[in-house]
Scaffold this motif. Structure first.
Motif, PDB file in Angstrom:
ATOM      1  N   LYS A 196     -74.822   7.580  41.504  1.00  0.00           N
ATOM      2  CA  LYS A 196     -73.766   6.682  41.025  1.00  0.00           C
ATOM      3  C   LYS A 196     -72.396   7.356  40.990  1.00  0.00           C
ATOM      4  N   HIS A 197     -72.346   8.680  41.121  1.00  0.00           N
ATOM      5  CA  HIS A 197     -71.063   9.394  41.174  1.00  0.00           C
ATOM      6  C   HIS A 197     -70.350   8.972  42.457  1.00  0.00           C
ATOM      7  N   PRO A 198     -69.056   8.639  42.382  1.00  0.00           N
ATOM      8  CA  PRO A 198     -68.348   8.112  43.561  1.00  0.00           C
ATOM      9  C   PRO A 198     -68.237   9.067  44.752  1.00  0.00           C
ATOM     10  N   ALA A 199     -68.367  10.373  44.552  1.00  0.00           N
ATOM     11  CA  ALA A 199     -68.211  11.316  45.653  1.00  0.00           C
ATOM     12  C   ALA A 199     -69.540  11.704  46.313  1.00  0.00           C
ATOM     13  N   VAL A 200     -70.651  11.253  45.747  1.00  0.00           N
ATOM     14  CA  VAL A 200     -71.966  11.689  46.222  1.00  0.00           C
ATOM     15  C   VAL A 200     -72.494  10.755  47.306  1.00  0.00           C
ATOM     16  N   GLY A 201     -72.865  11.362  48.443  1.00  0.00           N
ATOM     17  CA  GLY A 201     -73.453  10.603  49.533  1.00  0.00           C
ATOM     18  C   GLY A 201     -74.970  10.647  49.485  1.00  0.00           C
ATOM     19  N   ALA A 202     -75.527  11.812  49.165  1.00  0.00           N
ATOM     20  CA  ALA A 202     -76.975  11.983  49.064  1.00  0.00           C
ATOM     21  C   ALA A 202     -77.259  13.080  48.049  1.00  0.00           C
ATOM     22  N   CYS A 203     -78.418  12.981  47.410  1.00  0.00           N
ATOM     23  CA  CYS A 203     -78.795  14.035  46.466  1.00  0.00           C
ATOM     24  C   CYS A 203     -80.301  14.091  46.317  1.00  0.00           C
ATOM     25  N   ALA A 204     -80.769  15.213  45.809  1.00  0.00           N
ATOM     26  CA  ALA A 204     -82.179  15.403  45.495  1.00  0.00           C
ATOM     27  C   ALA A 204     -82.250  16.380  44.333  1.00  0.00           C
ATOM     28  N   VAL A 205     -83.202  16.170  43.453  1.00  0.00           N
ATOM     29  CA  VAL A 205     -83.372  17.041  42.289  1.00  0.00           C
ATOM     30  C   VAL A 205     -84.776  17.625  42.334  1.00  0.00           C
ATOM     31  N   VAL A 206     -84.857  18.942  42.191  1.00  0.00           N
ATOM     32  CA  VAL A 206     -86.145  19.642  42.159  1.00  0.00           C
ATOM     33  C   VAL A 206     -86.138  20.617  40.985  1.00  0.00           C
ATOM     34  N   ALA A 207     -87.317  21.123  40.664  1.00  0.00           N
ATOM     35  CA  ALA A 207     -87.448  22.086  39.574  1.00  0.00           C
ATOM     36  C   ALA A 207     -87.105  23.485  40.072  1.00  0.00           C
ATOM     37  N   LYS A 208     -86.329  24.210  39.260  1.00  0.00           N
ATOM     38  CA  LYS A 208     -85.968  25.598  39.555  1.00  0.00           C
ATOM     39  C   LYS A 208     -86.616  26.463  38.482  1.00  0.00           C
ATOM     40  N   PRO A 209     -87.308  27.531  38.862  1.00  0.00           N
ATOM     41  CA  PRO A 209     -87.918  28.405  37.853  1.00  0.00           C
ATOM     42  C   PRO A 209     -86.877  28.952  36.881  1.00  0.00           C
ATOM     43  N   ASP A 210     -87.257  29.006  35.591  1.00  0.00           N
ATOM     44  CA  ASP A 210     -86.354  29.479  34.550  1.00  0.00           C
ATOM     45  C   ASP A 210     -87.156  30.363  33.598  1.00  0.00           C
ATOM     46  N   ASP A 211     -86.591  31.520  33.236  1.00  0.00           N
ATOM     47  CA  ASP A 211     -87.302  32.456  32.365  1.00  0.00           C
ATOM     48  C   ASP A 211     -87.557  31.879  30.978  1.00  0.00           C
TER      49      ASP A 211
END
Length: 93
Positions: A13-28
């Motif tokens: 929904k951000h006006p500048a975003v054409g495509a996106c994907a969200v994944v999990a990143k390991p965190d300590d």
């Protein structure tokens, strides 16, 4: 547990975003945290801080991505986002 689809819907929904994907990143500390990969529309610009602030306005704080990576998102020949490759990239970032 965080739904990547819910976070992606907000980022799209951000006006500048054409495509996106969200994944999990390991965190300590937390085990895993959301990491957003964003492809901007041509002629638009945004920073990682802007995308995170946008998410904080529309989502619970714990659901917001802690890292935003800009660039071309890897897709298959049919246009489907290759999340397995993004997970590998998130581990290295």
């Amino acid at each position: 547990n965080i739904s990547s689809i819910e976070v992606e819907d907000v980022i799209y929904k951000h006006p500048a975003v054409g495509a996106c994907a969200v994944v999990a990143k390991p965190d300590d500390k937390w085990g895993e945290t959301p990491c957003a990969f964003v492809e901007l529309k041509s002629g638009n610009s945004a920073t990682g801080a802007e995308i995170i602030a946008w998410c904080q306005q529309h989502l619970a704080r714990y659901k917001c991505p802690r890292h935003v990576v800009f660039g071309e998102i890897p897709k298959t020949s049919t246009g489907k986002i290759q999340k397995f490759r993004l997970r590998e990239m998130a581990k290295q970032a």
